[in-house]
Design a protein around this motif. Structure first.
Motif, mmCIF file in Angstrom:
data_model
loop_
_atom_site.group_PDB
_atom_site.id
_atom_site.type_symbol
_atom_site.label_atom_id
_atom_site.label_comp_id
_atom_site.label_asym_id
_atom_site.label_seq_id
_atom_site.Cartn_x
_atom_site.Cartn_y
_atom_site.Cartn_z
ATOM 1 N N ASP A 37 0.822 -1.215 0.000
ATOM 2 C CA ASP A 37 0.000 0.000 0.000
ATOM 3 C C ASP A 37 0.853 1.262 0.000
ATOM 4 N N GLN A 44 -0.987 4.661 -0.816
ATOM 5 C CA GLN A 44 -1.816 5.233 0.239
ATOM 6 C C GLN A 44 -0.954 5.786 1.381
ATOM 7 N N GLY A 65 -8.049 7.532 -3.319
ATOM 8 C CA GLY A 65 -7.834 6.190 -3.818
ATOM 9 C C GLY A 65 -8.749 5.817 -4.959
#
Length: 834
Positions: free
Chosen positions: A151, A154, A761
């Protein structure tokens, strides 16, 4: 150095900061941070270096993009750098700064592309900078490499948002010229935190890397994909230039030459380049300073007004002046006397809203603590009856008595009266302790003169201790007076004739008071199991017959009602895990009190609250538990006895007589104790402070030495005078700043709907019909002024022309629908400007 525009504000701001530095205070203009946001290899670090004017960031492997770099620029006479993790070490060689950044990054993240939100804090001192903060943030990436987590995108977004959400942060959204501007992650993040575009500036890099025939003219002119503050194009050094140690000054000259020589940019060359970017930032700083000045000026004026009176007193202050010392000594003693009397008698000013103190605390001692201590000394009922029976038998001796002996009554009464000495003496001790605490609180205002404070506390405390012995002697004398004569002719005494009727009358009086509410308040039931929710707070209502608790103080939902029969109170040790003070209620017959619990543990916030509740329970007939000694316990278990009916009647009669007479004695003692203490202690101490304290201070020694001020007070006086002068200078400098700077108006709002809604996102919607196409190097538009060939997009705009309908009617410029799978409809041919 490349930041000459900013140097215009340096002299005025430095003068303001110097004025505050002279008094050790900070000039809180709250200059904004400047955050550089963009994707990897967008040229963020180069923009930052050009802005600072120094080549100091790592290159080639993306090392600095793995941790935020918080760069604090501080105006100074010399030039050096310091790291927060290397305190005290100065770096004058900026190559060493670069090496330290690389080493510190590897120390936290490792050498294999790992990232960390822990910033590297670097301070650069230079005579060519303003005091502000620059932030080089990690580049936005979508594909993890090396040790980077899945991730990674993010994590980097969250890291960036920590900085750019601050209202004082100016955002430089950096986008390379050879990428699709409509899908710029930097602009989307800026849109999320700055929807009005008040603090976002677009920066287009790598203009020199576009293929021949392509340009970003319409974007830089803010005609396509507009921003409120527009775009600024810059040309950074190439990797070859960096490897060849090309300095920033030469790079700025090459950048200027590029814009002047390029056919698409030469008409706006003065609005492009790093110097222009620095000028825009300088305008932003100037506007911020001017916007801050009114509130800053008002704050300084209020501070100056608050210090005017004190500064005027200190201006002609002479510490060694004898007349001043004498006058101030008189004022201090008088103020101490007034404060002491206010704390004892009560006053509307300086009210303590946190806890009881002074006269209020003494009042609680008189009417709650002292009655509670009296009852604690009373005998247990069984023990009392046993003592009466022994007294009757011992008085009769070998004979069997026919009448109830009054000597047994006197013996029991005197024994009960003697027990009153302990709570009476304890009451005097509690009052004395509170008087001493009050003296210490009042002497806080004398802290400027430590000798005076010390002598005042010593003299008054010594006088209180002297009065202590007299007060205790008088209190004990009251008890001895009660012992000297048992007045059975008292009007409230029931006498032998009425002793038999005492029990029935008591029962009637208790039943008539059944609905009387004694106390209400919040308590926490402490012994509820964790499975049932743990400790909970309820609203308790205590009456003469029961203890009830409700869900809240509206008293609509009753949780439980506990009869007070056979209940007693016991203290519980405070747990080290809890800040609450606890007491418990239990049944003397070993029955469950509440559901399956033998005891009901109740918790309060303070010990005073516990004592107050125990005193209220006492009024309701719930007495404290007696501490049973080993000796009495042995007597109880080994000396059980039985009474014949005649003896039992005698015991009952004397028991009622003792209750009646002790009620008279307790009433008298409860009334006389506060009066005695008030006369011998409190009023006497007040009179002593008013009449004798000053004389005692004069006789204690040299009064001039009493008024020697503390070092803190001398520092306070100097600080007040310096602060007052610095505030006057600062207000004058603010006037110079207001007249020496020009405010640049905020550009008008523009339609930024092309930037989409949120970058959380989700995939952004496709560009609007007027959005530019990707500025890639593999495409070349048709010559300016001519329509593009069929099936080829126009310059910097997707679908500017349609092969099927070249003369399609125009459509309004509006935000596209949020359907990623559909392409926007074609728009009419856009005529390029000449």
């Amino acid at each position: 150095m490349g930041n000459r525009g900013m140097e215009e504000l340096i002299p005025l701001v430095n003068r303001l900061q110097d004025a505050f530095s002279s008094i050790g205070q900070a000039c809180n203009l709250d200059l904004p941070q400047i955050a550089v946001v963009g994707g990897q290899s967008a040229g963020k670090s180069s923009v930052l270096e050009n802005f600072v004017g120094r080549d100091f960031l790592p290159r080639g492997s993306g090392i600095v993009t793995r941790r935020p770099l918080v760069l604090q620029l501080i105006s100074a006479t010399a030039e050096w750098a310091e790291f927060l993790h290397c305190k005290g070490k100065k770096f004058t060689d900026f190559d060493e700064v670069r090496q330290e950044i690389e080493a510190e990054t590897d120390r936290v993240t490792g050498a294999n592309k790992g990232i960390s939100p822990v910033p590297i804090n670097l301070r650069v001192y230079s005579p060519h900078v303003l005091n502000l903060t620059l932030i080089d943030l990690p580049g936005i990436t979508k594909v993890p490499v090396g040790d980077q987590p899945v991730d990674i995108e993010q994590q980097i977004r969250d890291m960036i948002m920590q900085f750019i959400t601050r209202e004082s942060c100016l955002i430089l959204a950096v986008t390379p010229a050879n990428t699709d501007l409509a899908n710029s992650d930097a602009l989307k993040l800026a849109k999320d935190v700055d929807p009005q575009g008040l603090r976002t500036i677009g920066v287009i890099t790598k203009l020199d890397l576009m293929d021949e025939g392509t340009d970003a003219r319409d974007v830089l002119e803010n005609k396509l994909l507009p921003l409120r503050r527009g775009y600024i194009g810059v040309v950074n050094r190439s990797q070859k230039d960096i490897d060849g140690k090309k300095d920033i000054k030469a790079a700025l000259e090459a950048e200027r030459k590029f814009f002047l020589s390029h056919a698409s940019y030469r008409h706006m060359a003065d609005k492009m380049g790093t110097p222009r970017l620095q000028k825009v930032l300088n305008e932003q700083l100037t506007n911020h300073i001017r916007d801050t000045l009114p509130a800053f000026r008002s704050k300084l004026q209020s501070q100056l007004l608050a210090l005017d009176k004190e500064a005027e007193e200190y201006r002609g202050y002479r510490p060694d002046d004898p007349s001043r010392k004498t006058k101030q000594l008189l004022q201090m003693v008088q103020q101490f006397s007034v404060d002491f009397e206010k704390r004892i008698e009560g006053s509307g000013d300086q009210v303590d809203t946190v806890e009881l103190s002074g006269g209020a605390k003494i009042n609680r001692i008189f009417h709650e603590r002292f009655p509670f201590e009296l009852v604690k000394m009373e005998c247990d009922e069984k023990e009392m009856r046993r003592e009466i029976s022994y007294a009757i038998k011992n008085i009769h001796g070998i004979r069997t008595g026919l009448f109830t002996p009054d000597m047994a009554f006197e013996a029991i009464v005197k024994k009960q009266v003697i027990k009153l000495k302990e709570p009476c003496v304890k009451c005097v001790d509690m009052v004395i302790q509170e008087l001493i605490n009050t003296v210490r609180q009042c002497s806080n205002k004398l802290e400027c003169f430590p000798r005076l404070r010390e002598e005042t506390e010593r003299i008054v405390t010594s006088h209180i201790r002297d009065r202590e012995s007299r007060a205790k002697d008088q209190v004990l004398l009251l008890i001895d007076i009660q012992l000297s004569y048992i007045n059975t002719n008292h009007e409230d005494f029931i006498g032998f004739a009425n002793a038999q009727q005492r029990s029935s009358q008591t029962n009637k009086s208790q039943s008539s008071a059944g609905n009387q509410v004694i106390r209400k308040g919040w308590l926490t039931i402490n012994n509820i199991s964790i499975m049932k929710g743990g400790a909970k707070e309820y609203w308790f209502v205590l009456t003469a017959e029961s203890l009830s608790w409700f869900k809240d103080d509206e008293e609509k939902e009753k949780k439980y009602m506990l009869p007070l029969d056979n209940l007693k109170v016991r203290d519980v040790e405070k747990s080290f895990m809890s800040s609450k003070h606890i007491f418990c209620i239990f049944n003397t017959e070993s029955r469950n009190v509440y559901k399956d619990n033998r005891t009901l543990e109740l918790a309060c916030d303070s010990q005073d609250d516990v004592d107050s509740w125990k005193s209220s329970l006492l009024r309701a007939g719930v007495y404290p538990e007696k501490t049973v000694t080993v000796e009495s316990e042995t007597t109880t278990t080994t000396d059980n006895f039985s009474m014949d009916p005649q003896l039992e009647r005698k015991v009952e009669t004397i028991r009622n007589l003792v209750d009646s007479y002790m009620a008279i004695v307790n009433k008298c003692i409860r009334d006389l104790m506060p009066k005695t203490i008030m006369h011998l202690m409190i009023n006497n101490v007040k009179d002593f402070i008013n009449a004798e304290l000053l004389a005692q201070l004069y006789s204690a020694g040299d009064q001039n030495s009493l008024m020697d001020e503390s070092q803190e007070q001398a520092q306070r006086r100097d600080e007040v005078l310096r602060t007052h002068q610095a505030l006057k200078e600062a207000l004058g400098i603010i006037g110079d700043i207001s007249t020496s700077t020009i405010t640049v108006p905020m550009p008008p709002p523009v339609d930024t709907s092309w930037m989409g809604g949120s970058s959380g996102g989700r995939r952004s919607p496709p560009p609007s019909p007027t959005a530019p196409r990707r500025m890639s190097s593999g495409q070349r538009p048709a010559p300016r002024g001519a329509p593009p060939p069929p099936n080829r997009p126009g310059p910097l705009g997707p679908f500017n022309n349609s092969a099927d309908s070249p003369q399609a009617p125009s459509r309004p410029n509006r935000a596209p629908p949020s359907i990623p799978s559909r392409r926007p409809p074609p728009s009419p041919t856009r005529q390029a400007p000449p």
